[in-house]
Design a protein around this motif. Structure first.
Motif, mmCIF file in Angstrom:
data_model
loop_
_atom_site.group_PDB
_atom_site.id
_atom_site.type_symbol
_atom_site.label_atom_id
_atom_site.label_comp_id
_atom_site.label_asym_id
_atom_site.label_seq_id
_atom_site.Cartn_x
_atom_site.Cartn_y
_atom_site.Cartn_z
ATOM 1 N N PRO A 45 -12.856 -52.042 19.586
ATOM 2 C CA PRO A 45 -12.396 -53.372 19.984
ATOM 3 C C PRO A 45 -10.890 -53.527 19.784
ATOM 4 O O PRO A 45 -10.335 -53.096 18.773
ATOM 5 N N GLY A 46 -10.226 -54.089 20.792
ATOM 6 C CA GLY A 46 -8.796 -54.338 20.705
ATOM 7 C C GLY A 46 -7.929 -53.214 21.240
ATOM 8 O O GLY A 46 -6.718 -53.391 21.414
ATOM 9 N N LEU A 47 -8.507 -52.051 21.506
ATOM 10 C CA LEU A 47 -7.742 -50.921 22.030
ATOM 11 C C LEU A 47 -7.247 -51.226 23.436
ATOM 12 O O LEU A 47 -8.007 -51.726 24.275
ATOM 13 N N THR A 48 -5.989 -50.938 23.691
ATOM 14 C CA THR A 48 -5.439 -51.014 25.043
ATOM 15 C C THR A 48 -4.773 -49.683 25.353
ATOM 16 O O THR A 48 -4.292 -48.979 24.448
ATOM 17 N N ILE A 49 -4.775 -49.330 26.649
ATOM 18 C CA ILE A 49 -4.174 -48.078 27.097
ATOM 19 C C ILE A 49 -3.351 -48.336 28.358
ATOM 20 O O ILE A 49 -3.447 -49.394 28.968
ATOM 21 N N THR A 50 -2.582 -47.337 28.737
ATOM 22 C CA THR A 50 -1.794 -47.401 29.966
ATOM 23 C C THR A 50 -2.596 -46.793 31.122
ATOM 24 O O THR A 50 -3.611 -46.113 30.899
ATOM 25 N N GLN A 51 -2.120 -47.009 32.330
ATOM 26 C CA GLN A 51 -2.725 -46.374 33.500
ATOM 27 C C GLN A 51 -2.695 -44.856 33.346
ATOM 28 O O GLN A 51 -3.668 -44.173 33.668
ATOM 29 N N GLU A 52 -1.584 -44.330 32.859
ATOM 30 C CA GLU A 52 -1.458 -42.881 32.660
ATOM 31 C C GLU A 52 -2.537 -42.368 31.699
ATOM 32 O O GLU A 52 -3.145 -41.322 31.934
ATOM 33 N N LYS A 53 -2.769 -43.093 30.623
ATOM 34 C CA LYS A 53 -3.787 -42.697 29.645
ATOM 35 C C LYS A 53 -5.181 -42.777 30.269
ATOM 36 O O LYS A 53 -6.027 -41.913 30.008
ATOM 37 N N ALA A 54 -5.431 -43.787 31.108
ATOM 38 C CA ALA A 54 -6.732 -43.898 31.785
ATOM 39 C C ALA A 54 -6.972 -42.669 32.656
ATOM 40 O O ALA A 54 -8.075 -42.116 32.678
ATOM 41 N N GLU A 55 -5.959 -42.225 33.357
ATOM 42 C CA GLU A 55 -6.070 -41.030 34.204
ATOM 43 C C GLU A 55 -6.312 -39.782 33.347
ATOM 44 O O GLU A 55 -7.123 -38.924 33.705
ATOM 45 N N GLN A 56 -5.619 -39.693 32.215
ATOM 46 C CA GLN A 56 -5.791 -38.554 31.314
ATOM 47 C C GLN A 56 -7.217 -38.502 30.768
ATOM 48 O O GLN A 56 -7.845 -37.438 30.730
ATOM 49 N N LEU A 57 -7.737 -39.652 30.338
ATOM 50 C CA LEU A 57 -9.101 -39.702 29.810
ATOM 51 C C LEU A 57 -10.118 -39.303 30.877
ATOM 52 O O LEU A 57 -11.062 -38.558 30.592
ATOM 53 N N LEU A 58 -9.914 -39.778 32.103
ATOM 54 C CA LEU A 58 -10.823 -39.406 33.188
ATOM 55 C C LEU A 58 -10.798 -37.899 33.400
ATOM 56 O O LEU A 58 -11.854 -37.256 33.508
ATOM 57 N N SER A 59 -9.627 -37.333 33.444
ATOM 58 C CA SER A 59 -9.487 -35.888 33.642
ATOM 59 C C SER A 59 -10.201 -35.101 32.541
ATOM 60 O O SER A 59 -10.920 -34.128 32.817
ATOM 61 N N GLU A 60 -10.033 -35.536 31.303
ATOM 62 C CA GLU A 60 -10.694 -34.865 30.179
ATOM 63 C C GLU A 60 -12.208 -35.041 30.243
ATOM 64 O O GLU A 60 -12.956 -34.092 30.001
ATOM 65 N N ASP A 61 -12.657 -36.250 30.565
ATOM 66 C CA ASP A 61 -14.096 -36.510 30.659
ATOM 67 C C ASP A 61 -14.727 -35.687 31.773
ATOM 68 O O ASP A 61 -15.841 -35.164 31.619
ATOM 69 N N LEU A 62 -14.023 -35.555 32.894
ATOM 70 C CA LEU A 62 -14.581 -34.797 34.020
ATOM 71 C C LEU A 62 -14.857 -33.348 33.634
ATOM 72 O O LEU A 62 -15.855 -32.773 34.084
#
Length: 146
Positions: A45-62
């Motif tokens: 709860p309360g965590l915020t990220i950047t668009q760049e971080k969202a893309e990085q997480l998606l890449s890692e999850d994939l």
């Protein structure tokens, strides 16, 4: 194999993008989610990220889901079939796919019967969820396309 841009776009479309962590709608808490459907102990709860971080997480999850598909599917797949399965597993989990009738039929070489299984995975609780109905339809169509 790796998820194509088309596969990533499909996941992004149905997962949506949230740059602030949000609770699971069903529980009001865990699992907390951020980015394009990313969950895990690093989301709170309360965590915020950047668009760049969202893309990085998606890449890692994939990478995790791609490895999972390759570990539970033993028949040849074209790129569209692979992308559809990654989207499916991204939403439901690799374990659900691995234990599914869809995977069993596919591993038996019955691609059409496997494709027909996508539409069985649309319920949230006991009711079909419109977003899942749409997602499974698109995944099935992608799976069947060449």
């Amino acid at each position: 194999m790796q998820t194509s841009q088309r596969g990533m776009d499909l996941i992004k479309e149905f997962e949506g993008r949230e740059l602030e962590a949000y609770p699971d709608p069903g529980t009001g808490g865990d699992p907390w989610t951020i980015g394009y459907g990313h969950t895990g102990s690093d989301v709170y709860p309360g965590l915020t990220i950047t668009q760049e971080k969202a893309e990085q997480l998606l890449s890692e999850d994939l990478k995790y889901f791609e490895k999972g598909i390759l570990g539970c599917i033993s028949v040849p797949l074209n790129q569209n079939q692979f992308d559809a399965l990654v989207s499916f597993a991204y939403n439901l989990g690799v374990g659900a796919l691995a234990e599914s009738t869809l995977a069993r039929l596919l591993n038996e070489g019955n691609y059409q019967a496997a494709a027909d299984q996508f539409e069985r995975w649309v319920n949230a609780g006991d009711e079909p969820m419109p977003g899942l109905v749409s997602r499974r339809h698109v995944e099935k169509e992608l799976f069947l396309s060449t």
